[in-house]
Each structure stands twice: as C-alpha cells, then as structure tokens.
Scaffold this motif. Structure first.
Motif, PDB file in Angstrom:
ATOM      1  N   ASP A   1       0.827  -1.202   0.000  1.00  0.00           N
ATOM      2  CA  ASP A   1       0.000   0.000   0.000  1.00  0.00           C
ATOM      3  C   ASP A   1       0.867   1.260   0.000  1.00  0.00           C
ATOM      4  O   ASP A   1       2.098   1.199  -0.029  1.00  0.00           O
ATOM      5  CB  ASP A   1      -0.991  -0.024   1.171  1.00  0.00           C
ATOM      6  CG  ASP A   1      -0.308   0.023   2.526  1.00  0.00           C
ATOM      7  OD1 ASP A   1       0.914   0.250   2.568  1.00  0.00           O
ATOM      8  OD2 ASP A   1      -1.003  -0.175   3.532  1.00  0.00           O
ATOM      9  N   GLY A   2       0.205   2.404   0.032  1.00  0.00           N
ATOM     10  CA  GLY A   2       0.908   3.678  -0.047  1.00  0.00           C
ATOM     11  C   GLY A   2       1.854   3.905   1.111  1.00  0.00           C
ATOM     12  O   GLY A   2       2.941   4.466   0.946  1.00  0.00           O
ATOM     13  N   PHE A   3       1.450   3.446   2.296  1.00  0.00           N
ATOM     14  CA  PHE A   3       2.341   3.604   3.446  1.00  0.00           C
ATOM     15  C   PHE A   3       3.628   2.832   3.204  1.00  0.00           C
ATOM     16  O   PHE A   3       4.723   3.304   3.500  1.00  0.00           O
ATOM     17  CB  PHE A   3       1.678   3.094   4.733  1.00  0.00           C
ATOM     18  CG  PHE A   3       0.369   3.782   5.030  1.00  0.00           C
ATOM     19  CD1 PHE A   3       0.287   5.160   5.122  1.00  0.00           C
ATOM     20  CD2 PHE A   3      -0.787   3.038   5.212  1.00  0.00           C
ATOM     21  CE1 PHE A   3      -0.923   5.788   5.392  1.00  0.00           C
ATOM     22  CE2 PHE A   3      -1.984   3.660   5.476  1.00  0.00           C
ATOM     23  CZ  PHE A   3      -2.061   5.040   5.561  1.00  0.00           C
ATOM     24  N   GLY A   4       3.462   1.645   2.671  1.00  0.00           N
ATOM     25  CA  GLY A   4       4.624   0.820   2.353  1.00  0.00           C
ATOM     26  C   GLY A   4       5.529   1.532   1.360  1.00  0.00           C
ATOM     27  O   GLY A   4       6.757   1.489   1.484  1.00  0.00           O
ATOM     28  N   VAL A   5       4.914   2.186   0.382  1.00  0.00           N
ATOM     29  CA  VAL A   5       5.701   2.903  -0.621  1.00  0.00           C
ATOM     30  C   VAL A   5       6.530   3.989   0.054  1.00  0.00           C
ATOM     31  O   VAL A   5       7.741   4.085  -0.153  1.00  0.00           O
ATOM     32  CB  VAL A   5       4.779   3.539  -1.694  1.00  0.00           C
ATOM     33  CG1 VAL A   5       5.563   4.504  -2.576  1.00  0.00           C
ATOM     34  CG2 VAL A   5       4.125   2.467  -2.535  1.00  0.00           C
ATOM     35  N   ILE A   6       5.864   4.775   0.909  1.00  0.00           N
ATOM     36  CA  ILE A   6       6.581   5.880   1.553  1.00  0.00           C
ATOM     37  C   ILE A   6       7.728   5.323   2.401  1.00  0.00           C
ATOM     38  O   ILE A   6       8.870   5.771   2.306  1.00  0.00           O
ATOM     39  CB  ILE A   6       5.630   6.704   2.443  1.00  0.00           C
ATOM     40  CG1 ILE A   6       4.485   7.266   1.599  1.00  0.00           C
ATOM     41  CG2 ILE A   6       6.377   7.847   3.104  1.00  0.00           C
ATOM     42  CD1 ILE A   6       3.346   7.837   2.414  1.00  0.00           C
ATOM     43  N   GLU A   7       7.398   4.302   3.180  1.00  0.00           N
ATOM     44  CA  GLU A   7       8.430   3.741   4.056  1.00  0.00           C
ATOM     45  C   GLU A   7       9.602   3.195   3.256  1.00  0.00           C
ATOM     46  O   GLU A   7      10.760   3.403   3.613  1.00  0.00           O
ATOM     47  CB  GLU A   7       7.824   2.635   4.942  1.00  0.00           C
ATOM     48  CG  GLU A   7       7.117   3.218   6.153  1.00  0.00           C
ATOM     49  CD  GLU A   7       6.073   2.262   6.719  1.00  0.00           C
ATOM     50  OE1 GLU A   7       6.111   1.060   6.398  1.00  0.00           O
ATOM     51  OE2 GLU A   7       5.205   2.752   7.485  1.00  0.00           O
ATOM     52  N   THR A   8       9.277   2.497   2.159  1.00  0.00           N
ATOM     53  CA  THR A   8      10.350   1.929   1.344  1.00  0.00           C
ATOM     54  C   THR A   8      11.209   3.038   0.736  1.00  0.00           C
ATOM     55  O   THR A   8      12.432   2.959   0.745  1.00  0.00           O
ATOM     56  CB  THR A   8       9.751   1.061   0.216  1.00  0.00           C
ATOM     57  OG1 THR A   8       8.797   0.196   0.790  1.00  0.00           O
ATOM     58  CG2 THR A   8      10.813   0.275  -0.495  1.00  0.00           C
ATOM     59  N   VAL A   9      10.547   4.048   0.209  1.00  0.00           N
ATOM     60  CA  VAL A   9      11.289   5.136  -0.435  1.00  0.00           C
ATOM     61  C   VAL A   9      12.198   5.815   0.581  1.00  0.00           C
ATOM     62  O   VAL A   9      13.356   6.119   0.298  1.00  0.00           O
ATOM     63  CB  VAL A   9      10.309   6.160  -1.059  1.00  0.00           C
ATOM     64  CG1 VAL A   9      11.042   7.415  -1.500  1.00  0.00           C
ATOM     65  CG2 VAL A   9       9.596   5.536  -2.247  1.00  0.00           C
ATOM     66  N   ARG A  10      11.682   6.024   1.759  1.00  0.00           N
ATOM     67  CA  ARG A  10      12.477   6.707   2.782  1.00  0.00           C
ATOM     68  C   ARG A  10      13.695   5.877   3.206  1.00  0.00           C
ATOM     69  O   ARG A  10      14.626   6.394   3.766  1.00  0.00           O
ATOM     70  CB  ARG A  10      11.604   7.021   4.007  1.00  0.00           C
ATOM     71  CG  ARG A  10      10.529   8.056   3.729  1.00  0.00           C
ATOM     72  CD  ARG A  10      11.093   9.466   3.611  1.00  0.00           C
ATOM     73  NE  ARG A  10      10.077  10.380   3.071  1.00  0.00           N
ATOM     74  CZ  ARG A  10      10.103  10.879   1.830  1.00  0.00           C
ATOM     75  NH1 ARG A  10      11.090  10.596   1.016  1.00  0.00           N
ATOM     76  NH2 ARG A  10       9.143  11.672   1.402  1.00  0.00           N
ATOM     77  N   LYS A  11      13.616   4.579   2.942  1.00  0.00           N
ATOM     78  CA  LYS A  11      14.744   3.722   3.316  1.00  0.00           C
ATOM     79  C   LYS A  11      15.769   3.604   2.200  1.00  0.00           C
ATOM     80  O   LYS A  11      16.842   3.048   2.390  1.00  0.00           O
ATOM     81  CB  LYS A  11      14.235   2.317   3.678  1.00  0.00           C
ATOM     82  CG  LYS A  11      13.750   2.223   5.115  1.00  0.00           C
ATOM     83  CD  LYS A  11      13.363   0.802   5.441  1.00  0.00           C
ATOM     84  CE  LYS A  11      12.254   0.780   6.465  1.00  0.00           C
ATOM     85  NZ  LYS A  11      11.233  -0.224   6.180  1.00  0.00           N
ATOM     86  N   MET A  12      15.429   4.104   1.016  1.00  0.00           N
ATOM     87  CA  MET A  12      16.358   3.971  -0.105  1.00  0.00           C
ATOM     88  C   MET A  12      17.268   5.187  -0.083  1.00  0.00           C
ATOM     89  O   MET A  12      16.807   6.324  -0.185  1.00  0.00           O
ATOM     90  CB  MET A  12      15.586   3.929  -1.433  1.00  0.00           C
ATOM     91  CG  MET A  12      14.680   2.718  -1.553  1.00  0.00           C
ATOM     92  SD  MET A  12      13.460   2.933  -2.869  1.00  0.00           S
ATOM     93  CE  MET A  12      14.361   2.295  -4.270  1.00  0.00           C
TER      94      MET A  12
END
Lengths: 749, 127, 156
Positions: free
Chosen positions: B66-77
């Motif tokens: 979901d979108g939260f996952g996207v944000i979290e993943t992006v912030r970890k890259m």
C-alpha cells in the motif's frame, strides 16, 4: 476525458468481478484478510473513479457500501451468511448503478435505498462504541490545535544578513500597515520527508501574489555551524517572511497544515514592521548550507533562481497552491453524467509476458525470413536443401506465433461464470428455492469472442436448471435430499476444445414426460423408439417445453432450442446425461477460438472444401456390397453393422447431378457426426490434407448457403468452403429444422 | 518555463482510471509521467527509472504494497530518501493522514482532484 | 459564398462521373464512386445453390466476395474466351462488396442525370438510358443487382 471514462467503466467491470469473487469466497467460509481487503478495494476503487467523474448516485451508494465493508475489514463484525447476502445484494445494486452511469436503465431508487439501509444496519450492528472510541483516539493523536513554539529570533546577529527575495513588483511601502509576519523553522524531519523550506516559501509567495503584493524574506543563519562541523540532513536555518496586509492568516496556516508537526511557525500581525529590506543581493543558497544531501544541493542551486523568475509569471498567475489542495475535496469540474455516447471500445488486458513472447517469436520470424531470402539466391543443391529446412522452421514459427496470438486473445471464463452467480441468485429468489452455484475452472481460457458469446446460452441454461432442474424445497426434503440445491458450473480444456458443464443435483429429466410432450407437440411419432440421449435431446427442439406451469422465469418465449442454436453457431456440441433422482448434467463442447479451425481438406466436384476435423469420426473406402439403395433414390451404408445415410457431397450441394449407387464403389467416405450424435457418411472425391484454416465469413457479402458454414482462403489464395456438417447430416436423416429447410428452399429455387 | 518540462513524475495507483486521469493532467501540464500499478511495481519502476522521477504521487489502498509501504520503502532507499512523496487518496480519515505523515509523506491530496490542485501540489514540493 | 458558386454546385450535382463498360454489344455504366478497383478475371470457387449468374467466390486481400457474370445476369451470351473480360469490384451503399464480370471497360463519362430517360419501373436493374454522343448507355442500378446477392431478395 471520454477515453478515461471508458477505462473507468471497464475497470468497474473488473472491480465488480473482483467483488463477486471475493464475496463468493467469503460466503464459502473463507475469511482471509486479503480477500476482505480485495473486496473493500474494489468498492473503494469504484467510488474513487466515480467521484472523479461526478457520478453522484454511484458515489453515494459506493460510499455507504464501502463504509459497511470497512466495518468488516476492521473486524467490527464477522462475515456471517446474512452479512454476505446483504453485500451480494448491494453488489447487484452497485453493478446496476454502474450500468446506469453508463447510460443504461435507471435503477429504482427504492431498491438503492433499501440496500443502503441494509448496509447501514450492518454497520450499526458492529461494535459502535469501539468504533467511535477508536475515532476519538485518532483525533486525540493529531495535534489539531498546534501551538507554535515561539522562536528565538534575533534580527541582527553577527553573521545574520537579511536575504530578501526581491520579487520586483508592487511597492514595498505598501506593506507597512498590518503586514502579516510569518516565522518558521523546519525540523530535521521536514527534510527527511522530502520536503523543503523553499516549498513553504513558494506557498507564501502565492499567498502574497493572491493578496496583490509580494513577500519579503529574511533568513536566519545564526544557528549555522562552520562548514566543517555541518551535519548534512540537519536543519539549521529559520525564516522570517513578511506578507502583505491583505494576506489572510487562514491561507498562511494552510501552508503549514501538512508540515505542522515538522516545522515550528508563528503568525503575527505587525503594525510597525521595522524590518528594512536590505539591498544585499540574493545569497547563494550553497553558502547557507541547506541541510540536504549533496545531490539536493545542486538541485537547489538550480531551483533558487527559479523562484526568483517564476514569481513574475507562473507563481503570480497560479491559484494559491496550498489552499487549493485543501479545497480539492470538491468534485472535479465538469462532472460527467450518465454518459457513454460513443460505442464501447473493445480492448483487452494482456499479461506482459505474453506480449513479450509474441515479440520474441516475431523477432525469430524476421531472422528466418532473412535466411530464406539469402538462401533463395543460392542455386546450388545444398542451398536448396537448407532452403527447405528454413521454410519448415518458418512453418513451425508461424504456428508458434499463431498460438502466441491466441494466448493474447485468450481470456479466462471467469467473467462470464461469475455473472452467473447473479443469474442463479435472482432465479432462485423468484422460484423460492435455496440454491448454491459452485464454480469450477474459472481460470480456463478461451478466445475472448467466445467468452462474450457464452453469456446468453449459460444464462438460459442456469435459469433452466434453477427452474426445472432443482426440485422445490419440500420435494427435496421428501426425497431425503438436503434442502439446499446445488448447481456446479465448470470449465476445462479437453483435447483442444473447452468443455463447459452445468450439473445440478435435482430430480433428473423425466424421460416419459419428455417423450409424451414431444408426441403431443407432434415432434415425434407416438411409436418412435428413441434412446435416452435422443429423448433428452428433444428438449432442445423448437416449441418444446416440459414445464407443467409456465413460470415467470422461463416463460419468456425463449426455448432451449435457442441455446442449442447459439452453441451450434459457435461450433459447439451439447451433451446431456441425467440420472433420475440424482440430477442432470449438460455439457457444452466448444472450440477454443472462433477464428481458426482444424480442418480436413477434401475434394468434391473439382472443388477443395474444408470439413471441421472435430466432426469427422473416421475415413474409409466404401465397399459396394455395404450400400443399400432406398426407393426414394437415397442410399444408406452399413459400417460395422451401423446403418447411416450416404451423402454424395457433390450431389448434396447440387454441384453435380445425382450419382448411381454403382459409382460409390471404392469411393472415399468420411463418417461425420452432428451435435446430437447422429451420423452420416459423406462421399468425397479424395482427401487432400489436414490443416488449420482461418474462418472467414461469407455472409457479409453474400447470403447463407445451405451446407456451408463459412469459407477460408487456402495457401494458393483461392477460396475454399467450410462445410456445415450438422446441416448436411440433419438434411440426410430428414430432421432438418425449418430454418435450414427454408434457406435451402430459397437458395435452391 | 522549462521547469515543468522533463520533470518526471512517478504515479502509483492500482486504478487505471486514476492513472489515466493523472497521466492526462500531468502530461497536459508538460510533465513526463511514469507509472506503477501497485506499491511493489511502483518501487520497481522507481528503481529502474532513468532519469529518476522528481516526485512520487501514490495511492494508499493498493494490492501487494500500500501507499504507506511505498513511503516507508522510499524513505529507506539512500538515493531517494529525500524524494517528495505526495499521497493521493479518497481517504479523509485523520488517522490515515497522521499515519502517512508519520511514514514520511511530503503532501496529501484528496481524490477527486482537480488538475490545478494536483499541479500546484507538485510544484509546491518540487519547485 | 456567392450566389454564383451556389448555382454552379447545383449544376454539378446533376453530373455524375460514370465508368462505362460493355456487355455484348450494349454499353452500361455505374458511378465511378462505387468502384473500388478493376482486376483481371481469375478462377472462382463455385458456390452451391448459387443462381446461374454468380460465377463464384474470390479472395480480395483476405475478404471473400462473389463475382456476378453480368452477361448471364442481363441475358446476353457470355464471351467465355474473351481475354478482355475484367472484374469491376464495386461496393454498394449498404457496404456489400462484390465483383461484376464485364466484357470490357470502355471509358469514363460525365453523365447529366437530367438527360437520363427512365425505361422501366422501380426495382429493375436498369435505372434508365442516356445518350452520350451517338452511344446509348444503360445505367445499371447497383443496389438492385447487389441486393439480390445478399439475399434480402430471394432470387428467381
């Protein structure tokens, strides 16, 4: 926008299917979280799209539906059979509302209201106190009334230099009375979120522009450590921005709405703004050592002058940025009302790997073609040999490409199968029966044209199964069966065809009653001796109906003969088996595609013709002694004791005059079978080949021809006719239905 | 006025309707649009995009991730942790909003959106 | 738009460009706009139960269409060994495509529809006669000919 609306409706169909699938799974007792999520997402997605197009009825209903599903998702209530039933009903309403939006029939508002009320009742039945307390907790967690932390702002410190962003329009003096002063200091977190202080500055610039003025910016660099000590990603700077008097606090607050937790800010009105804009030039942002990574620094380097230039044109003309984000909850401008004026554009969604596979094959084909071209210029013997090899590899490539294209066009039967759930649901409620439809093999793929054409015959068959197949609840209980009736609709691939079966656990076909009815209707003579299968097939005869009372369900003036016609026109066969007291099974055997046919090339009267291989049982040389001439001039042949009509093809098609029985000696015959299993032997000149042919319609530029179902183009470019075996057999056994008889009469005249 | 041109936007949404509208609105405004049909695909598109997008617009409710996952993943890259991520959703639930904020979303747009508000939101985070 | 050009247009409307061909000794014409192409006469595939004037079916770039032998249709002896026979591929207003086998294509003519003399009642294949120079040309009514083909009229 129309094209996107089309996408939306197409997507609605998919979401409705998804919904149906999910709800069926739930009613089967599955309660996977992902299933519930998918169901929720489907409705949510329809709502989202509908809102974009201003389809209000759809939005309103899907909103209520979604709320209810949210209760299920957050486990405020369980998917009991009652709950799932309400959802299924709501799904039907939703589906009708989608059709309505598409320009279809208007949905009865009472039905919508009823379903809405049911949905609301479910939501209410969920633990209401838990729900509301959860909401309260949420609200508490959000700092609604953010108290700004006053900044320690020292206007003139040693290394502080005001940095005005000079926007070059409006008089600075005009700012003096009641200017709105904004100070803000971003936290590290603001930058960590991909945001930037300059975004806030832009937001403020827009407010100033809106208010007919400009902003005056000073940057406080006092907290900035020497470069060597600077930690990238840390926030060191704060800003003071003076907005024109006309700028409102609300709009300024809105700029900070999203960053309220990651940025300290204050808003004050200051009568006597004493900040004198310095003349100093714009500071280079790099000097300020923005807390950004090196990459972003370069970016800023570019971005900063933009702010400067843009302020004149785009920012000045743009609507205020942040406020409009907040206001975006309004429906998009120019809502679309029930509108699908343009004919629906047919499109399919295809797995990318299928397209890739096709591309690979085409690539190989190009190479193979090049090889053939170069080989064709060689004249030596080995060149010839290689050429032959190349051509044969090209043939197999062509075959592969054909399969790949078919795979692209293939679609699972799921969509049409799932539509049957509703058919059965509605039909059982009309007949007061409790019936469960089980689907099997929904993933079986067939050509999309076929999928679409299956809907009507299946609808008819399932209505029939509900109405006539399954007994009434009392009768079932009396017979010691479970009260709930079951129908299984399944699909599977079987030897290059698709087999669809409709199996009910009802009372089975009453052989005697079917027979009596057929006699009464004059379809068969009273002394006819028929096998079970032949008797069962009578129900597909025009004008036949066994229902003692015509129910409002099947009394629609459409008989089972229509189903048979539809299936036959798709190149299909119907089989029936029935066990008294146990139930009836109907089987449809259909080709996988309507575009290509496996054919046997034969010659008759000097023409090459095509017979569908599926209709050919065997081929043989006939012996004179097995042929019997009948008084009416026709002949029968006995093959291993089975007697069947002998049809000289050329004569049957009136391509040559009648032939004498003697001429059949050592003739090539093909034993063919029609859908009902009746056989006949076709006499042909010779059998030439077996090949796949592309089916071409003749009826767009010509009329139907008796005995011919379509045509094809052979390798040499000539036209070849594809024979209609069932018509030929039917005419030979004297059971031609009126339609083909009329056509034949009309054409032979 | 070259700012919008070539500015690449990654939109992540499982609804083709929404993707169509986003593409139309953004392309009309001169943006270069790349798209992902769910969180997982979105991240794949992000990783392989050349040039990388300057902003991500993501839906919340999506299959797989979901979108939260996207944000979290992006912030970890590491290369994208400062990339602006705007959430585009029909949710007006403050809980979701807080969650998106906590995950590191840069902005929040409510569906249905107007072209102007969308462009404005992008400009705000990418100017 | 001036009055003059308007008048000119009305006059143009009466002029129809026709393609003229011969069946036996008689000349016939059809509007050039209904002609798709002209091709040589090749072998056709015989169709069962077809009326005698239907030669059979041919393949025109993947489309199957039938060829009508206009000589038989018009009760003129067919010139089977005439090498100049060609097939005029026409498309009717209803979108039905078929081939007309003619003995030879002669030329093109601008026919003023005001000069056409009616010769028979509605429904006949002959729409009228027109004198071009000293040639009497029959105007073939395509819709009638093609209509019989698709079977909305049962043939004799």
């Amino acid at each position: 926008m129309d094209d996107i609306l089309q996408i939306f409706f197409q997507e609605c169909d998919e979401q409705l299917q998804e919904l149906e699938r999910g709800l069926s799974a739930l009613s089967d007792g599955e309660s996977e979280h992902e299933t519930v999520n998918a169901v929720f997402r489907a409705v949510h997605s329809i709502k989202g799209g509908a809102a974009s197009f201003g389809l209000e009825n759809l939005v309103r209903f899907s909103h209520v539906f979604e709320n209810s599903l949210d209760g299920l998702r957050s486990e405020r209530f369980a998917p009991t059979p009652e709950v799932v039933k309400t959802f299924l009903k709501a799904m039907d309403v939703l589906s009708d509302l989608v059709s309505e939006a598409r320009g279809g029939n208007t949905v009865d508002p009472a039905r919508v209201a009823e379903s809405q009320a049911e949905l609301a009742a479910i939501s209410d039945s969920g633990d209401q106190s838990a729900a509301s307390s959860a909401l309260a907790a949420t609200e508490a967690a959000i700092p609604q009334d953010f108290t700004p932390i006053p900044m320690d702002f020292e206007p003139i410190s040693a290394d502080f230099e005001p940095v005005p962003v000079d926007l070059d329009f409006g008089e600075l003096a005009a700012l003096a009375p009641a200017a709105l002063i904004v100070t803000f200091r971003p936290h590290d977190a603001l930058y960590e979120r991909g945001d930037d202080a300059r975004n806030i500055l832009i937001g403020l610039t827009d407010i100033a522009t809106e208010a007919g003025g400009q902003i005056e910016v000073t940057c406080d660099r006092s907290a900035l450590p020497p470069l060597a000590d600077l930690i990238p990603g840390k926030s060191y700077l704060s800003w003071r921005v003076v907005l024109p008097a006309d700028a409102s606090e609300d709009s300024a607050n809105a700029v900070f709405d999203w960053v309220s937790d990651t940025c300290d800010f204050t808003l004050t009105r200051d009568e006597a703004d004493d900040t004198t804009p310095a003349d100093s030039a714009l500071e280079h942002p790099l000097d300020q050592a923005e807390p950004e990574t090196t990459d972003s620094l370069t970016e800023m380097d570019l971005a900063e002058p933009h702010l400067h230039d843009d302020a004149v044109a785009p920012l000045a003309s743009a609507t205020p940025l942040v406020p409009s984000i907040a206001a975006a909850a309004q429906p998009a401008a120019g809502g679309v009302h029930a509108a699908a004026r343009k004919p629906e554009q047919a499109s399919i969604r295809v797995d990318l790997h299928r397209i890739d596979n096709l591309m690979d094959l085409v690539g190989e084909l190009v190479i193979a073609q090049a090889a053939i071209e170069s080989l064709s210029r060689r004249t030596d013997a080995s060149g010839q040999h290689e050429l032959v090899q190349s051509i044969s590899s090209m043939q197999s490539l062509t075959r592969d490409i054909q399969d790949a294209v078919m795979a692209v066009r293939a679609q699972p039967v799921r969509s049409v199968f799932q539509r049957m759930q509703r058919v059965v649901r509605e039909a059982s409620s009309m007949t007061n029966k409790n019936i469960v439809l089980l689907l099997e093999g929904e993933d079986t793929e067939v050509d999309r044209t076929l999928v679409e054409k299956l809907t009507d015959p299946l609808t008819h068959m399932l209505r029939n199964a509900v109405d006539h197949g399954i007994e009434s609840e009392e009768a079932r209980i009396a017979a010691g069966k479970p009260a709930e009736g079951h129908i299984v609709l399944s699909a599977e691939h079987r030897s290059g065809r698709i087999l669809i079966t409709i199996k009910d656990d009802g009372a089975g076909i009453n052989r005697q009653r079917v027979f009596d009815t057929a006699v009464k209707r004059g379809i068969i003579p009273p002394d006819a001796s028929l096998t079970d299968e032949e008797v069962y097939n009578l129900i597909f005869m025009p004008g036949f109906s066994t229902a003692a009372t015509v129910s409002n369900l099947s009394g629609r003036g459409v008989g089972m003969d229509v189903v048979k016609q539809a299936i036959q026109s798709l190149g299909g066969r119907i089989t029936i088996s029935s066990v008294p007291g146990k139930g009836t099974t109907f089987g449809f055997s259909l080709p996988l595609t309507l575009a290509i046919l496996d054919g046997m090339l034969i010659a008759a009267a000097g023409s090459t013709m095509v017979l569908p291989i599926s209709a050919v049982i065997e081929t043989m040389i006939v012996n004179q002694r097995d042929i019997y001439a009948l008084p009416d001039g026709s002949n029968v042949v006995s093959i291993r004791g089975d007697c069947m009509p002998l049809i000289p093809l050329a004569t049957a098609l009136k391509l040559s005059s009648a032939s004498s029985p003697e001429s059949f000696h050592n003739a090539v015959i093909l034993v063919v079978e029609n859908e009902a299993g009746a056989r006949a032997a076709l006499v042909v000149d010779e059998i030439r080949d077996q090949t796949q042919v592309v089916i071409k319609s003749m009826e767009s530029n010509y009329r139907p021809i008796f005995g011919v179902s379509a045509a094809t183009i052979l390798g040499d470019g000539s036209v070849s006719l594809i024979l209609d075996v069932s018509a030929l057999v039917a005419s030979a056994i004297g059971q031609i239905d009126t339609k083909s008889a009329n056509i034949r009469a009309g054409l032979a005249a | 006025m070259t700012e919008k041109q070539n500015l690449r936007v990654l939109t992540i949404d499982d609804s083709r309707t929404m993707q169509g509208m986003l593409r139309k609105a953004l392309e009309e405004a001169g943006y270069d649009v790349i798209q992902g049909a769910d969180g997982v695909e979105g991240i794949e598109v992000l990783e392989s995009a050349d040039p990388p997008p300057k902003v991500i617009i993501t839906d919340i409710n999506m299959p797989r991730m979901d979108g939260f996952g996207v944000i979290e993943t992006v912030r970890k890259m590491s290369q994208f942790k400062h990339l602006p991520v705007i959430v585009l959703t029909t949710e007006s639930d403050p809980e979701k909003k807080a969650k998106a904020r906590a995950a590191g979303a840069t902005g929040w747009i409510i569906k249905p959106f107007s072209s102007d508000s969308l462009i404005a939101a992008i400009r705000r985070v990418t100017a | 738009m001036t009055e003059q050009t308007a008048v000119a247009e009305v006059a143009d409307d009466m002029i129809v460009k026709m393609i003229v061909f011969a069946i036996g000794v008689q000349e016939y014409c059809i509007p050039i706009l209904s002609v798709r192409e002209i091709r040589g006469f090749e072998k056709t595939t015989t169709l069962p139960f077809a009326p005698p004037y239907v030669c059979g079916a041919i393949n025109l770039r993947g489309i199957i269409l039938t060829v009508i032998d206009l000589a038989i249709y018009l009760n003129v002896p067919p010139q089977t060994d005439n090498p100049r026979r060609v097939v005029v591929i026409v498309e009717s207003k209803e979108g039905v495509v078929c081939g007309l086998l003619v003995d030879r294509v002669i030329d093109m003519a601008d026919i003023n529809m005001n000069d056409v003399q009616a010769v028979s009642e509605e429904g006949s294949c002959l729409g009228g006669l027109v004198l071009v120079g000293d040639r009497m040309i029959g105007i073939l009514r395509l819709e009638t000919v093609v209509g019989q083909l698709v079977g909305d009229t049962v043939s004799e």
